[in-house]
Design a protein around this motif. Sequence first.
Motif, PDB file in Angstrom:
ATOM      1  N   ALA A  96      32.798 -18.422   3.464  1.00  0.00           N
ATOM      2  CA  ALA A  96      32.186 -19.388   4.384  1.00  0.00           C
ATOM      3  C   ALA A  96      33.150 -19.643   5.533  1.00  0.00           C
ATOM      4  O   ALA A  96      34.373 -19.531   5.370  1.00  0.00           O
ATOM      5  N   VAL A  97      32.597 -19.977   6.669  1.00  0.00           N
ATOM      6  CA  VAL A  97      33.328 -20.311   7.893  1.00  0.00           C
ATOM      7  C   VAL A  97      34.527 -19.394   8.150  1.00  0.00           C
ATOM      8  O   VAL A  97      35.632 -19.838   8.428  1.00  0.00           O
ATOM      9  N   GLY A  98      34.287 -18.096   8.032  1.00  0.00           N
ATOM     10  CA  GLY A  98      35.304 -17.115   8.374  1.00  0.00           C
ATOM     11  C   GLY A  98      36.384 -16.891   7.340  1.00  0.00           C
ATOM     12  O   GLY A  98      37.375 -16.215   7.611  1.00  0.00           O
ATOM     13  N   GLU A  99      36.207 -17.447   6.149  1.00  0.00           N
ATOM     14  CA  GLU A  99      37.208 -17.297   5.102  1.00  0.00           C
ATOM     15  C   GLU A  99      36.556 -16.859   3.795  1.00  0.00           C
ATOM     16  O   GLU A  99      35.523 -17.381   3.407  1.00  0.00           O
ATOM     17  N   ALA A 100      37.195 -15.902   3.136  1.00  0.00           N
ATOM     18  CA  ALA A 100      36.788 -15.490   1.794  1.00  0.00           C
ATOM     19  C   ALA A 100      37.881 -15.947   0.841  1.00  0.00           C
ATOM     20  O   ALA A 100      39.072 -15.758   1.118  1.00  0.00           O
ATOM     21  N   THR A 101      37.476 -16.566  -0.256  1.00  0.00           N
ATOM     22  CA  THR A 101      38.434 -17.036  -1.249  1.00  0.00           C
ATOM     23  C   THR A 101      38.089 -16.428  -2.596  1.00  0.00           C
ATOM     24  O   THR A 101      36.973 -16.593  -3.093  1.00  0.00           O
ATOM     25  N   VAL A 102      39.044 -15.715  -3.165  1.00  0.00           N
ATOM     26  CA  VAL A 102      38.867 -15.133  -4.495  1.00  0.00           C
ATOM     27  C   VAL A 102      39.055 -16.270  -5.496  1.00  0.00           C
ATOM     28  O   VAL A 102      40.151 -16.814  -5.634  1.00  0.00           O
ATOM     29  N   LEU A 103      37.972 -16.629  -6.166  1.00  0.00           N
ATOM     30  CA  LEU A 103      38.011 -17.736  -7.112  1.00  0.00           C
ATOM     31  C   LEU A 103      38.368 -17.271  -8.520  1.00  0.00           C
ATOM     32  O   LEU A 103      39.018 -17.995  -9.269  1.00  0.00           O
ATOM     33  N   ALA A 133      34.421 -12.354   7.719  1.00  0.00           N
ATOM     34  CA  ALA A 133      35.547 -13.233   7.390  1.00  0.00           C
ATOM     35  C   ALA A 133      36.771 -12.764   8.167  1.00  0.00           C
ATOM     36  O   ALA A 133      36.916 -11.582   8.474  1.00  0.00           O
ATOM     37  N   GLU A 134      37.639 -13.700   8.475  1.00  0.00           N
ATOM     38  CA  GLU A 134      38.883 -13.393   9.191  1.00  0.00           C
ATOM     39  C   GLU A 134      40.071 -13.335   8.248  1.00  0.00           C
ATOM     40  O   GLU A 134      41.093 -12.742   8.570  1.00  0.00           O
ATOM     41  N   SER A 135      39.936 -13.964   7.073  1.00  0.00           N
ATOM     42  CA  SER A 135      41.025 -14.002   6.102  1.00  0.00           C
ATOM     43  C   SER A 135      40.462 -13.987   4.691  1.00  0.00           C
ATOM     44  O   SER A 135      39.330 -14.417   4.458  1.00  0.00           O
ATOM     45  N   VAL A 136      41.281 -13.499   3.760  1.00  0.00           N
ATOM     46  CA  VAL A 136      40.971 -13.561   2.334  1.00  0.00           C
ATOM     47  C   VAL A 136      42.107 -14.346   1.686  1.00  0.00           C
ATOM     48  O   VAL A 136      43.283 -14.040   1.908  1.00  0.00           O
ATOM     49  N   PHE A 137      41.756 -15.366   0.913  1.00  0.00           N
ATOM     50  CA  PHE A 137      42.741 -16.213   0.243  1.00  0.00           C
ATOM     51  C   PHE A 137      42.606 -16.083  -1.265  1.00  0.00           C
ATOM     52  O   PHE A 137      41.522 -15.788  -1.782  1.00  0.00           O
ATOM     53  N   LEU A 138      43.702 -16.332  -1.961  1.00  0.00           N
ATOM     54  CA  LEU A 138      43.677 -16.374  -3.419  1.00  0.00           C
ATOM     55  C   LEU A 138      44.873 -17.165  -3.919  1.00  0.00           C
ATOM     56  O   LEU A 138      45.821 -17.403  -3.176  1.00  0.00           O
ATOM     57  N   GLU A 139      44.792 -17.588  -5.172  1.00  0.00           N
ATOM     58  CA  GLU A 139      45.914 -18.213  -5.861  1.00  0.00           C
ATOM     59  C   GLU A 139      46.219 -17.374  -7.091  1.00  0.00           C
ATOM     60  O   GLU A 139      45.313 -16.812  -7.704  1.00  0.00           O
ATOM     61  N   VAL A 140      47.508 -17.302  -7.428  1.00  0.00           N
ATOM     62  CA  VAL A 140      47.938 -16.517  -8.582  1.00  0.00           C
ATOM     63  C   VAL A 140      49.143 -17.194  -9.209  1.00  0.00           C
ATOM     64  O   VAL A 140      49.938 -17.837  -8.515  1.00  0.00           O
ATOM     65  N   ARG A 141      49.266 -17.044 -10.512  1.00  0.00           N
ATOM     66  CA  ARG A 141      50.450 -17.562 -11.197  1.00  0.00           C
ATOM     67  C   ARG A 141      51.671 -16.750 -10.762  1.00  0.00           C
ATOM     68  O   ARG A 141      51.631 -15.522 -10.823  1.00  0.00           O
TER      69      ARG A 141
END
Length: 187
Positions: A96-103, A133-141
Motif C-alpha cells: 500500500a502507498v508505495g510500500e510492500a511489507t513482508v509480514l 511499490a518503491e520499497s520492500v520492508f521486512l523485520e527479522v531476528r
Amino acid sequence: MIKRVFNIVKGLVTYDADREFYAKVFPDTLNRVDLMRFRKMSKTDLPEVLEIERAGYNYPWAEGVFHDCLKAAHYDCWVCEDAENKMVAFCIVSTAVGEATVLNLCISPDERKQGLGGKFMRHIIETAQDRKAESVFLEVRPSNTAAVALYESLGFNEIGMRPGYYKTENGEREDALMMAYTLLPSE
C-alpha cells in the motif's frame, strides 16, 4: 496496463506446462527449487500453511490471522509448491502507498538452505515492483543469521531496530532488525 493484467492473471494460474514438461522429460536439467512454483493462497490451503507455520516458528500465527490476511485488499498471500504439488513455503505481503511489507515468510524446515528463500524473495520483489511499490520492508531476528545474510545478499539494508519485538524461549524478548530494499522504477 497489459503487463499488469498479464501479471494478475499469471498469479491466478496454477498450471505450469513448462515446469511439468521439464520435470518429466528432463529431470536432471533443473534443480528441485527451479521446478517449484508460486500461486495465490486460498482458504483451502490453510491446513498446510498452518502446518508449515507451526513447524517453522516457536510462536506461530493463529489461524484467524491468516483468514484476516486472505480477506485484506492490499495483501498478497502466496504459497510455493514443489514439482509434486506439495506445499513447501508461504508468504504474506502487504502492499500500500508505495510500500510492500513482508509480514510472514515461512519455509518448511526440511526445505531450508536450498535456495528457496532467495527464489521467494525475488518473486516478492518482482510482485512489489509490478504493484508500483518503491520499497520492500521486512523485520527479522538478528539471531536468524541465515535470513539476514540472504536479505543482505539480495540488496536489503538495515534501517533500524524494533526493541523487544520477538518472544524468546527463555521468556525474554529479542529485537527485530528492520531492513529495506529500494526498488528501481520499472520501464
